[in-house]
Design a protein around this motif. Sequence first.
Motif, PDB file in Angstrom:
ATOM      1  N   TRP A 130       0.643  -0.992  -0.224  1.00  0.00           N
ATOM      2  CA  TRP A 130       0.132  -0.398   0.097  1.00  0.00           C
ATOM      3  C   TRP A 130       0.704   0.670  -0.201  1.00  0.00           C
ATOM      4  O   TRP A 130       0.565   1.942   0.561  1.00  0.00           O
ATOM      5  CB  TRP A 130      -1.405   0.371   1.184  1.00  0.00           C
ATOM      6  CG  TRP A 130      -2.079  -0.906   1.435  1.00  0.00           C
ATOM      7  CD1 TRP A 130      -3.529  -0.938   0.416  1.00  0.00           C
ATOM      8  CD2 TRP A 130      -1.817  -2.220   1.830  1.00  0.00           C
ATOM      9  NE1 TRP A 130      -3.574  -2.483   0.993  1.00  0.00           N
ATOM     10  CE2 TRP A 130      -2.778  -3.344   1.545  1.00  0.00           C
ATOM     11  CE3 TRP A 130      -1.425  -2.858   2.800  1.00  0.00           C
ATOM     12  CZ2 TRP A 130      -3.053  -4.597   2.192  1.00  0.00           C
ATOM     13  CZ3 TRP A 130      -0.783  -3.672   3.629  1.00  0.00           C
ATOM     14  CH2 TRP A 130      -1.862  -4.801   3.620  1.00  0.00           C
ATOM     15  N   SER A 170      -9.289  -1.727  -4.785  1.00  0.00           N
ATOM     16  CA  SER A 170      -9.364  -0.501  -5.217  1.00  0.00           C
ATOM     17  C   SER A 170     -10.548   0.200  -6.243  1.00  0.00           C
ATOM     18  O   SER A 170     -10.208   0.778  -6.925  1.00  0.00           O
ATOM     19  CB  SER A 170      -8.344   0.293  -5.382  1.00  0.00           C
ATOM     20  OG  SER A 170      -6.921  -0.561  -6.420  1.00  0.00           O
ATOM     21  N   CYS A 185      -6.415   6.786  -4.558  1.00  0.00           N
ATOM     22  CA  CYS A 185      -5.304   5.506  -4.624  1.00  0.00           C
ATOM     23  C   CYS A 185      -4.335   5.379  -6.201  1.00  0.00           C
ATOM     24  O   CYS A 185      -3.458   5.685  -5.857  1.00  0.00           O
ATOM     25  CB  CYS A 185      -6.590   4.499  -4.370  1.00  0.00           C
ATOM     26  SG  CYS A 185      -5.287   2.934  -4.694  1.00  0.00           S
ATOM     27  N   THR A 226      -5.226   2.541   3.188  1.00  0.00           N
ATOM     28  CA  THR A 226      -4.791   2.548   1.605  1.00  0.00           C
ATOM     29  C   THR A 226      -5.147   2.810   0.237  1.00  0.00           C
ATOM     30  O   THR A 226      -5.087   2.937  -0.738  1.00  0.00           O
ATOM     31  CB  THR A 226      -6.412   1.237   1.594  1.00  0.00           C
ATOM     32  OG1 THR A 226      -7.458   2.929   1.272  1.00  0.00           O
ATOM     33  CG2 THR A 226      -6.704  -0.322   2.329  1.00  0.00           C
ATOM     34  N   ASN A 227      -5.150   4.588   1.245  1.00  0.00           N
ATOM     35  CA  ASN A 227      -4.726   5.849   0.308  1.00  0.00           C
ATOM     36  C   ASN A 227      -6.189   5.634  -0.888  1.00  0.00           C
ATOM     37  O   ASN A 227      -6.444   6.405  -2.001  1.00  0.00           O
ATOM     38  CB  ASN A 227      -3.705   5.973  -0.897  1.00  0.00           C
ATOM     39  CG  ASN A 227      -2.206   5.855   0.485  1.00  0.00           C
ATOM     40  OD1 ASN A 227      -1.860   4.732  -0.534  1.00  0.00           O
ATOM     41  ND2 ASN A 227      -2.146   6.969   0.722  1.00  0.00           N
ATOM     42  N   HIS A 229      -9.450   3.408  -0.258  1.00  0.00           N
ATOM     43  CA  HIS A 229     -10.278   2.227  -1.439  1.00  0.00           C
ATOM     44  C   HIS A 229     -11.314   2.575  -1.471  1.00  0.00           C
ATOM     45  O   HIS A 229     -12.140   2.860  -1.104  1.00  0.00           O
ATOM     46  CB  HIS A 229      -9.711   1.354  -0.574  1.00  0.00           C
ATOM     47  CG  HIS A 229      -8.539   0.442  -0.545  1.00  0.00           C
ATOM     48  ND1 HIS A 229      -7.878  -0.884  -1.199  1.00  0.00           N
ATOM     49  CD2 HIS A 229      -7.461   0.769  -1.678  1.00  0.00           C
ATOM     50  CE1 HIS A 229      -6.920  -1.470  -1.023  1.00  0.00           C
ATOM     51  NE2 HIS A 229      -6.818  -0.048  -1.465  1.00  0.00           N
TER      52      HIS A 229
END
Length: 385
Positions: A130, A170, A185, A226-227, A229
């Motif tokens: 991640w 994602s 993401c 997860t930036n 998801h």
Amino acid sequence: MQQREMVVTGEAPAVHGYSMPAEWEPHSQTWMGWPERPDNWRDNALHAQLVFTKVAIAISKFEPVTVCASSAQWENARSQLPEHVRVLEMSMNDSWFRDIGPTFVVRKNGSNHGNLEQRIAGIDWNFNGWGGVDDGCYQDWSLDLLVARKIIGTEKLPRFPHFMILEGGSIHVDGDGTCLTTEECLLNKNRNPNLTKEQIEDQLKAYLGVQKVIWLPYGLYGDDDTNGHIDNMCCFVRPGVVLLSWTEDEKDPQFKRSMEALSILSNTSDANGRRLEIIKLHVPGPLYMTDEEAAGVVQDGNAKPRLPGTRLAASYVNFYIANGGIITPQFGDQKWDDEAVRVLSQAFPNHEVVRIEGAREIVLAGGNIHCITQQQPAALSTSNC
């Protein structure tokens, strides 16, 4: 004589007639991992293991479940899980099988593309924890890199390896040509900095068999692990209908994200020209990590710190669709827990909604029920789908 694994290189799944089915299409089984990292799961994952067991048992009432556990944890997992849940020994760095497991694709009857006979295949995406060494959740993901390959090999399916870094959480598809994802993401510089948005979209189309990608700018507020998801923010209920994480509180940072997503979804159509119906699913809380919860995590620098006061990325969109069941997280926020069950029951009238109490234990480590599960679709003919 040992069978060699079937690796397909140089050709995308779509060339062979494969596409990713919707999650509500029939499954042959569900794959899960078994948590144990003390620097991510508090109190040596004792509480998380109890909740993972609840999830596995709930899903197993609708379809077969396989749980993968490390050699050190196999006996513990086997003792906690019922006998009808299969437990396999498998090494992993952590237990987020949505992201480290394969993305399964299917070829329905009537498709005569390519030269592969199998109706199911697996995509083995690249993975970097991640975000890599500087921005990821932990320093070493070498074991995670092999999980998808091992699962695909166990099932004796064709494997499509891919150079692109991508986690299963994602992406979300409707099984009818449309994919949902987030720019936060997939366009993050810590994933595929050398690929443009158009190049990433082309790869999604070629590997998932979709014709249109709908990009939301952001995922859920606080989903920093997860930036952003998509599976915490928005998902399909059926073609043309989506669930969107929502709040009415204009002071909540989530409000702006939800409003931007609503605007995009309201002004776009899917791959087949349908205008999207949007069902709002209110987020709980906001919820925050307590001092006690943070104290139970080994903060030794090997994994991203779990600090007291951190807002949890809690979302009811992070549920799992089983064969006839909706396995939904419950966070102890009774008002919104009950509201989520009501909304999901209306959205999926032919499914039984099953509450998983104590799902807060999963979100403490950065995800939820959808994140810890990976569906393996059943091979059905077009007439049965």
